[in-house]
Design an enzyme around this catalytic site. Sequence first.
Site, PDB file in Angstrom:
ATOM      1  N   ASP A 287       0.864  -1.181   0.000  1.00  0.00           N
ATOM      2  CA  ASP A 287       0.000   0.000   0.000  1.00  0.00           C
ATOM      3  C   ASP A 287       0.896   1.225   0.000  1.00  0.00           C
ATOM      4  O   ASP A 287       2.114   1.134   0.210  1.00  0.00           O
ATOM      5  CB  ASP A 287      -0.902  -0.012   1.251  1.00  0.00           C
ATOM      6  CG  ASP A 287      -2.011   1.035   1.218  1.00  0.00           C
ATOM      7  OD1 ASP A 287      -2.284   1.599   0.133  1.00  0.00           O
ATOM      8  OD2 ASP A 287      -2.599   1.301   2.279  1.00  0.00           O
TER       9      ASP A 287
ATOM     10  N   TYR B 247      -5.075   4.274   0.401  1.00  0.00           N
ATOM     11  CA  TYR B 247      -6.079   3.349  -0.143  1.00  0.00           C
ATOM     12  C   TYR B 247      -5.637   2.765  -1.481  1.00  0.00           C
ATOM     13  O   TYR B 247      -6.394   2.740  -2.445  1.00  0.00           O
ATOM     14  CB  TYR B 247      -7.450   4.023  -0.264  1.00  0.00           C
ATOM     15  CG  TYR B 247      -7.895   4.718   1.004  1.00  0.00           C
ATOM     16  CD1 TYR B 247      -7.712   4.121   2.253  1.00  0.00           C
ATOM     17  CD2 TYR B 247      -8.490   5.972   0.962  1.00  0.00           C
ATOM     18  CE1 TYR B 247      -8.109   4.758   3.418  1.00  0.00           C
ATOM     19  CE2 TYR B 247      -8.895   6.617   2.126  1.00  0.00           C
ATOM     20  CZ  TYR B 247      -8.698   6.008   3.346  1.00  0.00           C
ATOM     21  OH  TYR B 247      -9.099   6.650   4.499  1.00  0.00           O
ATOM     22  N   HIS B 248      -4.396   2.256  -1.495  1.00  0.00           N
ATOM     23  CA  HIS B 248      -3.843   1.639  -2.693  1.00  0.00           C
ATOM     24  C   HIS B 248      -3.383   0.206  -2.428  1.00  0.00           C
ATOM     25  O   HIS B 248      -2.253  -0.160  -2.753  1.00  0.00           O
ATOM     26  CB  HIS B 248      -2.654   2.462  -3.213  1.00  0.00           C
ATOM     27  CG  HIS B 248      -2.990   3.864  -3.578  1.00  0.00           C
ATOM     28  ND1 HIS B 248      -2.019   4.857  -3.699  1.00  0.00           N
ATOM     29  CD2 HIS B 248      -4.174   4.463  -3.849  1.00  0.00           C
ATOM     30  CE1 HIS B 248      -2.611   6.005  -4.031  1.00  0.00           C
ATOM     31  NE2 HIS B 248      -3.912   5.793  -4.124  1.00  0.00           N
ATOM     32  N   PRO B 249      -4.217  -0.650  -1.839  1.00  0.00           N
ATOM     33  CA  PRO B 249      -3.772  -2.024  -1.576  1.00  0.00           C
ATOM     34  C   PRO B 249      -3.620  -2.805  -2.874  1.00  0.00           C
ATOM     35  O   PRO B 249      -4.438  -2.681  -3.790  1.00  0.00           O
ATOM     36  CB  PRO B 249      -4.900  -2.599  -0.707  1.00  0.00           C
ATOM     37  CG  PRO B 249      -6.118  -1.826  -1.116  1.00  0.00           C
ATOM     38  CD  PRO B 249      -5.624  -0.433  -1.423  1.00  0.00           C
TER      39      PRO B 249
END
Length: 551
Positions: free
Chosen positions: A292, A466-468
């Site tokens: 992330d 919020y970049h998993p």
Amino acid sequence: MENTADYIIVGSGSAGSVLANRLSEDGNSSVLVLEFGGSDIGPFIQMPAALSYPMNMSRYDWGYETLPEPALGGRQLVCPRGKVIGGSSSINGMVYVRGNAGDFDHWEQSGAAGWGYRHVLPYYLKMETSHGGQPGWRGTDGPLHVTRGPRKNPLYHAFVQAGIEAGYPGTEDYNGQQQEGFGPMEQTVYGGRRWSTANAYLRPALKRSNVRMERVFVRRVLFEGSRAVGVEASHGGKVTQFRANREVILSASSINSPKLLMLSGIGNAEHLREHGIDVVADRHGVGRNLQDHLEFYFQVICKQPISLYSKLNLFSKAKIGAQWLFFKSGLGASNHFESAAFIRSAAGVPYPDIQYHFLPVAIRYDGQSAAKAHGFQMHVGPMRSESRGSVTLRSNDPQESPDILFNYMSTEKDWQDFRQCIHLTRELLKQPAFEPFAGDEIAPGNDRQSDEELNDFLREHVESAYHPCGTCKMGDRNDPDAVVDADCRVIGVDSLRVVDCSVFPRITNGNLNAPTIVTAEKAADAIRGKPALPASDQIPWQNPAWQTSQR
């Protein structure tokens, strides 16, 4: 026959919508999209400025959160994922970043053959209609419209000018030849509306007779031997089976795709047996490699009353909302991320590893806790943390959320990189362009100077961007950590693919929506058995002094 299709796509998000469109466009194949979420119609999703609402609404978000993160004092961070038509492209911040050429070349070097920058650039050109991008480097007739905000607020220009004064390059198009530098930020907004993959790809596809969508909760993939033949799903308490003539494709997110693989018997054999799940394929990489971007909000008092703070009262919000509702214009028609920067943290770093989003107001991402004053903020954080986490099953009940642990800030380098972000930002704020505007720091605060004080601030205030991604890593079929091969086929079984950001070997530089879409565009050709688009011979810009200079 209603429950049968050539292709079953699980998830209608950034990748699933693309696949639904591309796999059905020749009319020769039937496509069934299975989506648990509801409609994306309504101002909370379609109005760009309302972006803080949908990701905090249980109606649109799966509501995931992490386990207590050890290095962050046991904090549990939220992990929003879209539970709605369009998936996370319907609840994200609409920031459009392709990623750096070096990211995709790294994918190729790590075993994802055919995924170098020269291979993905033609697909970016295919998918885009760029409004204002660099000619020759940007698409002009694709389904995904990419625009720029009006940048009317002088703070946007002060940020870019300060970067140039500090010695960084400017770039008119970070999605073109040169990512490194300060310049305008791009957004997936068109005609004043959020231009999600639902609007760009899925709605046109659903007009075709060979595409259907069903609202169901997918529980697991069904196998006959090692061949995927369909999925089991539930709706209203009733369990149903859907059969795939050709393939099942999971596009359910970097959280739900590995969860579904494990529930279906694909994963670490020991972990599956712990939960009473029969093993179909022992792939210990499933759910591993979770990555992330972390960031914090560097917030500053604005000395002039020109920020968006004056628009946060109910009367102003109503006025903005009405203008958007009737005319799709005004402050409601932008995500307000209209200036950006990509810089390198140190000499010897070959391409940018720090990203800035600039916002002319001091506010949290959830729309809460605005500073009680005019201010502005820079979202800043390192792009390539070495920390890795995992998604694992809590039980074999499909309705139960998985355990998510990012293992944030687990290396000393993470802390060093974040402190460097603070030092470089403070230097930026001292440039002449900011002199008329920049007052005292709200956060971290002028009183926090030592490494220990900065670490304490970071431990308490870093947030997920919020970049998993990364939980079904793409790689060579002989790589024991790989989950899918270079055509996104799940290794060890037949007729099953994963196509979404979970296949990223390493996180890309910037926001993940664009690289997720391009992954689906390229995978669609592989699924259809079409040759990949010819590789590009265009050479991206790299700072000629990268080995000896930080800027």
